[in-house]
Design a protein around this motif. Sequence first.
Motif, PDB file in Angstrom:
ATOM      1  N   ALA A  14       0.893  -1.197   0.011  1.00  0.00           N
ATOM      2  CA  ALA A  14       0.032  -0.096   0.057  1.00  0.00           C
ATOM      3  C   ALA A  14       1.041   1.265  -0.020  1.00  0.00           C
ATOM      4  N   VAL A  15       1.804   1.137   0.700  1.00  0.00           N
ATOM      5  CA  VAL A  15       2.833   2.285   0.742  1.00  0.00           C
ATOM      6  C   VAL A  15       3.414   2.625  -0.392  1.00  0.00           C
ATOM      7  N   LEU A  16       3.947   1.354  -1.304  1.00  0.00           N
ATOM      8  CA  LEU A  16       4.503   1.576  -2.603  1.00  0.00           C
ATOM      9  C   LEU A  16       3.560   2.055  -3.603  1.00  0.00           C
ATOM     10  N   LEU A  17       2.228   1.446  -3.509  1.00  0.00           N
ATOM     11  CA  LEU A  17       1.215   2.322  -4.343  1.00  0.00           C
ATOM     12  C   LEU A  17       1.039   3.551  -4.227  1.00  0.00           C
ATOM     13  N   GLY A  18       1.155   4.113  -2.932  1.00  0.00           N
ATOM     14  CA  GLY A  18       0.782   5.535  -2.612  1.00  0.00           C
ATOM     15  C   GLY A  18       1.816   6.336  -3.149  1.00  0.00           C
ATOM     16  N   VAL A  19       3.123   5.562  -3.205  1.00  0.00           N
ATOM     17  CA  VAL A  19       4.398   6.582  -3.497  1.00  0.00           C
ATOM     18  C   VAL A  19       4.036   6.489  -5.107  1.00  0.00           C
ATOM     19  N   LEU A  20       3.822   5.573  -5.933  1.00  0.00           N
ATOM     20  CA  LEU A  20       3.524   5.612  -7.166  1.00  0.00           C
ATOM     21  C   LEU A  20       2.424   6.665  -7.629  1.00  0.00           C
ATOM     22  N   ILE A  21       1.245   6.586  -6.825  1.00  0.00           N
ATOM     23  CA  ILE A  21       0.416   7.436  -7.121  1.00  0.00           C
ATOM     24  C   ILE A  21       0.792   8.945  -6.932  1.00  0.00           C
ATOM     25  N   TRP A  22       1.511   9.289  -5.895  1.00  0.00           N
ATOM     26  CA  TRP A  22       2.155  10.463  -5.539  1.00  0.00           C
ATOM     27  C   TRP A  22       3.079  10.844  -6.812  1.00  0.00           C
ATOM     28  N   ILE A  23       3.880   9.991  -7.358  1.00  0.00           N
ATOM     29  CA  ILE A  23       4.616  10.246  -8.572  1.00  0.00           C
ATOM     30  C   ILE A  23       3.825  10.789  -9.663  1.00  0.00           C
ATOM     31  N   GLY A  24       2.666  10.188  -9.961  1.00  0.00           N
ATOM     32  CA  GLY A  24       1.837  10.289 -11.058  1.00  0.00           C
ATOM     33  C   GLY A  24       1.149  11.809 -10.817  1.00  0.00           C
ATOM     34  N   VAL A  25       0.807  11.914  -9.648  1.00  0.00           N
ATOM     35  CA  VAL A  25       0.108  13.223  -9.305  1.00  0.00           C
ATOM     36  C   VAL A  25       1.040  14.607  -9.713  1.00  0.00           C
ATOM     37  N   ALA A  26       2.384  14.133  -8.966  1.00  0.00           N
ATOM     38  CA  ALA A  26       3.323  15.462  -9.153  1.00  0.00           C
ATOM     39  C   ALA A  26       3.617  15.557 -10.476  1.00  0.00           C
ATOM     40  N   LEU A  27       3.874  14.657 -11.412  1.00  0.00           N
ATOM     41  CA  LEU A  27       4.329  14.584 -12.833  1.00  0.00           C
ATOM     42  C   LEU A  27       3.175  15.488 -13.478  1.00  0.00           C
ATOM     43  N   TYR A  28       2.026  15.135 -13.155  1.00  0.00           N
ATOM     44  CA  TYR A  28       0.680  15.849 -14.082  1.00  0.00           C
ATOM     45  C   TYR A  28       0.630  17.288 -13.671  1.00  0.00           C
ATOM     46  N   LEU A  29       1.118  17.717 -12.234  1.00  0.00           N
ATOM     47  CA  LEU A  29       1.352  19.015 -11.878  1.00  0.00           C
ATOM     48  C   LEU A  29       2.343  19.651 -12.476  1.00  0.00           C
ATOM     49  N   ALA A  30       3.535  18.913 -12.528  1.00  0.00           N
ATOM     50  CA  ALA A  30       4.714  19.489 -13.237  1.00  0.00           C
ATOM     51  C   ALA A  30       4.554  19.849 -14.616  1.00  0.00           C
ATOM     52  N   TYR A  31       3.664  18.974 -15.418  1.00  0.00           N
ATOM     53  CA  TYR A  31       3.809  19.295 -16.749  1.00  0.00           C
ATOM     54  C   TYR A  31       2.378  20.231 -17.008  1.00  0.00           C
TER      55      TYR A  31
END
Length: 128
Positions: A14-31
């Motif tokens: 669950a922690v790993l999945l949360g980090v992957l979701i966080w990376i996706g959201v961060a990349l969305y905001l970044a782009y």
Amino acid sequence: MSAAEFVFGYLGGAVLLGVLIWIGVALYLAYTKTDLMLAHLKNCPAIMVRAPLRNGGPWGKLLLIGGISGIITFPNFYLKRGELSADDLSTFPASLRRKLILMQWSIIVLFSFAFLLWVVGKVVGWHK
């Protein structure tokens, strides 16, 4: 495998999945929002030093968003040193500010929980 090991395995997943979701959201905001954030923080030396990272591909964009969210979440440290403009901070869009603060605290919680799982695993003896 015991029930406790099974539960800890799922919690780690669950922690790993949360980090992957966080990376996706961060990349969305970044782009999508990098130019807006940099436009609002143009008088902040701490941000402008990191601005060239936006041309560094996905990794650079993640570093830039992480830096901006850290500065927005903990502004007093940068305000005291003169690296953050109080005027720029006050005019920063509130909805984007909330998102960045939520992102920063969520990654802090995720890493803290992962560290806690690791410590418990070490104490119990699951990790050699």
